[in-house]
Motif scaffolding. Structure first.
Motif, PDB file in Angstrom:
ATOM      1  N   GLY A  69       0.603  -1.423   0.087  1.00 36.02           N
ATOM      2  CA  GLY A  69       0.026   0.339  -0.141  1.00 36.02           C
ATOM      3  C   GLY A  69       0.819   1.386   0.027  1.00 36.02           C
ATOM      4  O   GLY A  69      -0.141   2.086   0.894  1.00 36.02           O
ATOM      5  N   LEU A  70       2.120   1.402  -0.324  1.00 35.52           N
ATOM      6  CA  LEU A  70       2.998   2.691  -1.171  1.00 35.52           C
ATOM      7  C   LEU A  70       3.267   3.014  -1.476  1.00 35.52           C
ATOM      8  O   LEU A  70       2.216   2.787  -2.481  1.00 35.52           O
ATOM      9  CB  LEU A  70       4.822   2.408  -0.711  1.00 35.52           C
ATOM     10  N   SER A  71       2.865   4.188  -1.893  1.00 39.40           N
ATOM     11  CA  SER A  71       3.110   5.686  -2.365  1.00 39.40           C
ATOM     12  C   SER A  71       4.295   6.573  -2.407  1.00 39.40           C
ATOM     13  O   SER A  71       3.755   6.770  -0.863  1.00 39.40           O
ATOM     14  CB  SER A  71       1.271   6.029  -2.448  1.00 39.40           C
ATOM     15  N   ARG A  72       4.446   7.043  -4.262  1.00 41.75           N
ATOM     16  CA  ARG A  72       6.111   8.018  -4.185  1.00 41.75           C
ATOM     17  C   ARG A  72       5.470   9.274  -2.652  1.00 41.75           C
ATOM     18  O   ARG A  72       6.396   9.749  -2.419  1.00 41.75           O
ATOM     19  CB  ARG A  72       6.209   7.959  -5.421  1.00 41.75           C
ATOM     20  N   ASP A  73       3.969   8.976  -3.259  1.00 36.93           N
ATOM     21  CA  ASP A  73       3.867  10.926  -2.531  1.00 36.93           C
ATOM     22  C   ASP A  73       2.993  10.343  -1.054  1.00 36.93           C
ATOM     23  O   ASP A  73       1.878  11.419  -0.457  1.00 36.93           O
ATOM     24  CB  ASP A  73       3.190  11.346  -3.555  1.00 36.93           C
ATOM     25  N   ASN A  74       3.022   9.461  -0.118  1.00 37.15           N
ATOM     26  CA  ASN A  74       2.505   9.423   0.811  1.00 37.15           C
ATOM     27  C   ASN A  74       2.653   9.993   1.781  1.00 37.15           C
ATOM     28  O   ASN A  74       2.192   9.829   3.172  1.00 37.15           O
ATOM     29  CB  ASN A  74       2.034   7.690   1.253  1.00 37.15           C
ATOM     30  N   GLY A  75       3.637  10.862   1.460  1.00 39.58           N
ATOM     31  CA  GLY A  75       4.304  11.564   2.412  1.00 39.58           C
ATOM     32  C   GLY A  75       4.929  11.281   3.855  1.00 39.58           C
ATOM     33  O   GLY A  75       5.293  11.497   4.422  1.00 39.58           O
ATOM     34  N   TYR A  76       5.180   9.652   3.479  1.00 45.38           N
ATOM     35  CA  TYR A  76       6.558   9.384   4.655  1.00 45.38           C
ATOM     36  C   TYR A  76       7.853  10.163   4.880  1.00 45.38           C
ATOM     37  O   TYR A  76       8.116  10.883   3.624  1.00 45.38           O
ATOM     38  CB  TYR A  76       6.919   7.851   4.094  1.00 45.38           C
ATOM     39  N   SER A  77       8.445  10.181   5.598  1.00 41.08           N
ATOM     40  CA  SER A  77       9.381  11.058   5.887  1.00 41.08           C
ATOM     41  C   SER A  77      11.010  10.303   5.558  1.00 41.08           C
ATOM     42  O   SER A  77      10.191   8.550   5.495  1.00 41.08           O
ATOM     43  CB  SER A  77      10.237  11.295   7.614  1.00 41.08           C
ATOM     44  N   ASP A  78      12.007  10.027   5.713  1.00 40.72           N
ATOM     45  CA  ASP A  78      13.467   9.788   5.389  1.00 40.72           C
ATOM     46  C   ASP A  78      12.944   8.632   6.230  1.00 40.72           C
ATOM     47  O   ASP A  78      13.367   7.127   5.593  1.00 40.72           O
ATOM     48  CB  ASP A  78      14.430  10.962   5.604  1.00 40.72           C
ATOM     49  N   ALA A  79      13.066   8.722   7.365  1.00 41.86           N
ATOM     50  CA  ALA A  79      12.909   7.804   8.526  1.00 41.86           C
ATOM     51  C   ALA A  79      12.326   6.524   8.462  1.00 41.86           C
ATOM     52  O   ALA A  79      12.303   5.778   8.530  1.00 41.86           O
ATOM     53  CB  ALA A  79      12.597   8.468   9.920  1.00 41.86           C
ATOM     54  N   GLN A  80      10.815   6.725   7.972  1.00 33.99           N
ATOM     55  CA  GLN A  80      10.077   5.928   7.625  1.00 33.99           C
ATOM     56  C   GLN A  80      10.125   5.412   6.528  1.00 33.99           C
ATOM     57  O   GLN A  80       9.639   3.668   6.344  1.00 33.99           O
ATOM     58  CB  GLN A  80       7.988   6.667   7.240  1.00 33.99           C
ATOM     59  N   TRP A  81      10.805   5.819   5.507  1.00 30.94           N
ATOM     60  CA  TRP A  81      11.230   4.433   4.056  1.00 30.94           C
ATOM     61  C   TRP A  81      12.765   3.900   4.809  1.00 30.94           C
ATOM     62  O   TRP A  81      12.578   2.795   3.892  1.00 30.94           O
ATOM     63  CB  TRP A  81      11.598   5.886   3.015  1.00 30.94           C
ATOM     64  N   LEU A  82      13.096   4.403   5.252  1.00 28.12           N
ATOM     65  CA  LEU A  82      14.462   3.945   5.673  1.00 28.12           C
ATOM     66  C   LEU A  82      14.256   2.707   6.457  1.00 28.12           C
ATOM     67  O   LEU A  82      14.312   1.331   6.415  1.00 28.12           O
ATOM     68  CB  LEU A  82      15.731   4.289   6.571  1.00 28.12           C
ATOM     69  N   ALA A  83      12.743   2.956   7.652  1.00 28.37           N
ATOM     70  CA  ALA A  83      12.499   1.626   8.388  1.00 28.37           C
ATOM     71  C   ALA A  83      11.328   1.053   7.194  1.00 28.37           C
ATOM     72  O   ALA A  83      11.903  -0.766   7.764  1.00 28.37           O
ATOM     73  CB  ALA A  83      11.503   2.626   9.295  1.00 28.37           C
ATOM     74  N   VAL A  84      10.832   1.081   6.357  1.00 34.46           N
ATOM     75  CA  VAL A  84      10.393   0.088   5.286  1.00 34.46           C
ATOM     76  C   VAL A  84      11.468  -0.218   4.471  1.00 34.46           C
ATOM     77  O   VAL A  84      11.096  -1.718   4.436  1.00 34.46           O
ATOM     78  CB  VAL A  84       9.395   1.330   3.885  1.00 34.46           C
ATOM     79  N   LEU A  85      12.226   0.645   3.737  1.00 36.49           N
ATOM     80  CA  LEU A  85      13.451  -0.646   2.949  1.00 36.49           C
ATOM     81  C   LEU A  85      14.123  -1.232   3.931  1.00 36.49           C
ATOM     82  O   LEU A  85      14.398  -3.089   3.890  1.00 36.49           O
ATOM     83  CB  LEU A  85      14.652   0.848   3.203  1.00 36.49           C
ATOM     84  N   ALA A  86      14.528  -1.434   5.164  1.00 40.89           N
ATOM     85  CA  ALA A  86      15.349  -2.564   6.154  1.00 40.89           C
ATOM     86  C   ALA A  86      13.925  -3.249   6.443  1.00 40.89           C
ATOM     87  O   ALA A  86      14.509  -4.364   6.769  1.00 40.89           O
ATOM     88  CB  ALA A  86      15.283  -1.268   7.817  1.00 40.89           C
ATOM     89  N   GLU A  87      12.808  -3.604   7.095  1.00 44.33           N
ATOM     90  CA  GLU A  87      11.698  -3.847   6.786  1.00 44.33           C
ATOM     91  C   GLU A  87      11.609  -4.888   5.356  1.00 44.33           C
ATOM     92  O   GLU A  87      11.285  -6.464   5.646  1.00 44.33           O
ATOM     93  CB  GLU A  87      11.110  -3.882   7.269  1.00 44.33           C
TER      94      GLU A  87
END
Length: 116
Positions: A69-87
């Protein structure tokens, strides 16, 4: 950060980039990132070396991106994107070479030559 390549042996581009590095006699740690996922902190350091945002390190065309359910424009912070990548390391663009304090994404594989 140590010299390494984030590698997926099932990916032809990753195998080609690794061959280019090894053909030049360069010694790097081969990190099969699907089995040994990098931490969010390690991914942040890689993004800094690449001078890109975590979102730019993400394979947004991967089916998993949409399934989560991810989207490029969902407003995630860099920290949130890093958490997604790590998971979900399957979403990390590959291969990534880190060598002597520089980094390159091997798409195309010849990009790694720029930092050798």
């Amino acid at each position: 950060m140590r010299n390494l390549i984030l590698h997926n042996p099932r990916c032809s581009k990753s195998r080609q980039a690794l061959e280019l590095v090894q053909a030049r006699g360069i010694d790097v740690d081969i990190v099969e990132y699907l089995q040994q996922p990098p931490t969010a902190a390690e991914l942040a350091e890689i993004c800094d070396l690449l001078d890109i945002s975590p979102l730019q390190l993400m394979r947004t065309q991967e089916a998993l991106f949409g399934e989560l359910g991810l989207s490029r424009d969902n407003g995630y912070s860099d920290a949130q994107w890093l958490a997604v990548l790590a998971e979900h390391p399957r979403l990390i663009e590959r291969p990534v070479l880190v060598y002597n304090g520089k980094a390159a994404i091997g798409r195309p594989p010849e990009n790694v030559l720029d930092i050798l």
